[in-house]
Design a protein around this motif. Structure first.
Motif, PDB file in Angstrom:
ATOM      1  N   UNK A 112       0.535 -35.401   3.994  1.00 50.41           N
ATOM      2  CA  UNK A 112       1.889 -34.861   4.174  1.00 50.41           C
ATOM      3  C   UNK A 112       1.748 -33.398   4.589  1.00 50.41           C
ATOM      4  N   UNK A 113       2.281 -33.070   5.779  1.00 47.39           N
ATOM      5  CA  UNK A 113       2.143 -31.722   6.320  1.00 47.39           C
ATOM      6  C   UNK A 113       3.488 -31.239   6.866  1.00 47.39           C
ATOM      7  N   UNK A 114       3.602 -29.928   6.945  1.00 44.99           N
ATOM      8  CA  UNK A 114       4.737 -29.309   7.632  1.00 44.99           C
ATOM      9  C   UNK A 114       4.190 -28.157   8.462  1.00 44.99           C
ATOM     10  N   UNK A 115       4.841 -27.892   9.602  1.00 43.94           N
ATOM     11  CA  UNK A 115       4.361 -26.858  10.514  1.00 43.94           C
ATOM     12  C   UNK A 115       5.474 -25.858  10.804  1.00 43.94           C
ATOM     13  N   UNK A 116       5.086 -24.600  10.822  1.00 47.42           N
ATOM     14  CA  UNK A 116       6.042 -23.531  11.099  1.00 47.42           C
ATOM     15  C   UNK A 116       5.387 -22.189  10.809  1.00 47.42           C
ATOM     16  N   UNK A 170       7.480 -32.494   2.524  1.00 45.99           N
ATOM     17  CA  UNK A 170       7.208 -31.060   2.552  1.00 45.99           C
ATOM     18  C   UNK A 170       7.735 -30.537   3.883  1.00 45.99           C
ATOM     19  N   UNK A 171       8.354 -29.358   3.860  1.00 48.77           N
ATOM     20  CA  UNK A 171       8.966 -28.831   5.078  1.00 48.77           C
ATOM     21  C   UNK A 171       8.872 -27.311   5.095  1.00 48.77           C
ATOM     22  N   UNK A 172       9.034 -26.755   6.306  1.00 43.17           N
ATOM     23  CA  UNK A 172       9.089 -25.305   6.494  1.00 43.17           C
ATOM     24  C   UNK A 172      10.368 -24.992   7.254  1.00 43.17           C
TER      25      UNK A 172
END
Length: 212
Positions: A112-116, A170-172
């Motif tokens: 689980x990844x988020x990018x920002x 998960x988030x950004x």
């Protein structure tokens, strides 16, 4: 009186053969010209098709390069977990609990990844979840970020989320990392299935990853 013209009858077949040969030569010459024209047209068509194909490929490469987004890969990053430096290899790490013990503590990068951008440098960063287990019955979930630096990317401190919780997302957003997960009530045993929606937020501030 009209003059008498003598025809050699034997010559007539020879003239006929010559005419036939001449006609055949004309036909062959005409056919050769047609074949040459067809070959030239075919070659031009192939060259045109190859040029168009090359143009399409170049256009695709340009579009891909222009629209592709870089995703920092934390699978070989180093993170601080409980004041211990943990370096992943292909998303995993195994550490002996004690030098003489056969038991190992395993740290695993979850999918689980988020990018920002979390450190306001206009570069893409990665928010991630880590699971650590092996020292007992618990499965401890942590959140961390893989942030851009002056030269390369580096892992942050990993912050504890919970024991045997169920990460959902998960988030950004605007530099804020949000982790949504399922937890238990304060009176529930760890053996109970986590069902309570819970959320925590984190930020990267002054070079440190902290809870908001």
């Amino acid at each position: 009186m009209f003059p008498v013209v003598n025809f050699d009858i034997a010559v007539l077949p020879q003239h006929k053969v010559l005419c036939q040969n001449l006609l055949l030569d004309v036909r062959m010459s005409y056919m050769r010209k047609i074949v040459i024209i067809i070959v030239v047209i075919g070659a031009l068509a192939i060259l045109y098709a190859m040029r168009d194909s090359s143009s399409v490929k170049d256009a695709d490469k340009t579009t891909t390069s222009k629209n592709s987004n870089f995703r920092p890969d934390p699978s070989n990053g180093t993170f601080m977990i409980d004041n211990e430096s943990i370096t992943l290899s292909a998303g995993r790490n195994e550490t002996q609990i004690t030098p003489t013990s056969a038991l190992v503590e395993e740290t695993v990068l979850l999918d689980k990844f988020a990018y920002g951008d979390v450190n306001a440098d206009d570069k893409e960063d990665t928010a991630l979840l880590l699971a650590r287990y092996g020292g007992g019955s618990g499965t401890f979930i942590y959140v961390a970020v893989f942030v851009s630096g002056p030269v390369t990317y580096r892992g942050s401190d990993a912050l504890f989320i919970g024991d045997r919780v169920a990460p959902q997302s998960i988030s950004i957003n605007n530099g804020i990392v949000t982790v949504d997960y399922l937890d238990r009530g304060p009176d529930e045993a760890f053996a109970a299935e986590p069902t309570i929606p819970t959320s925590k937020q984190f930020i990267y501030k002054n070079g440190e990853f902290v809870e908001k």
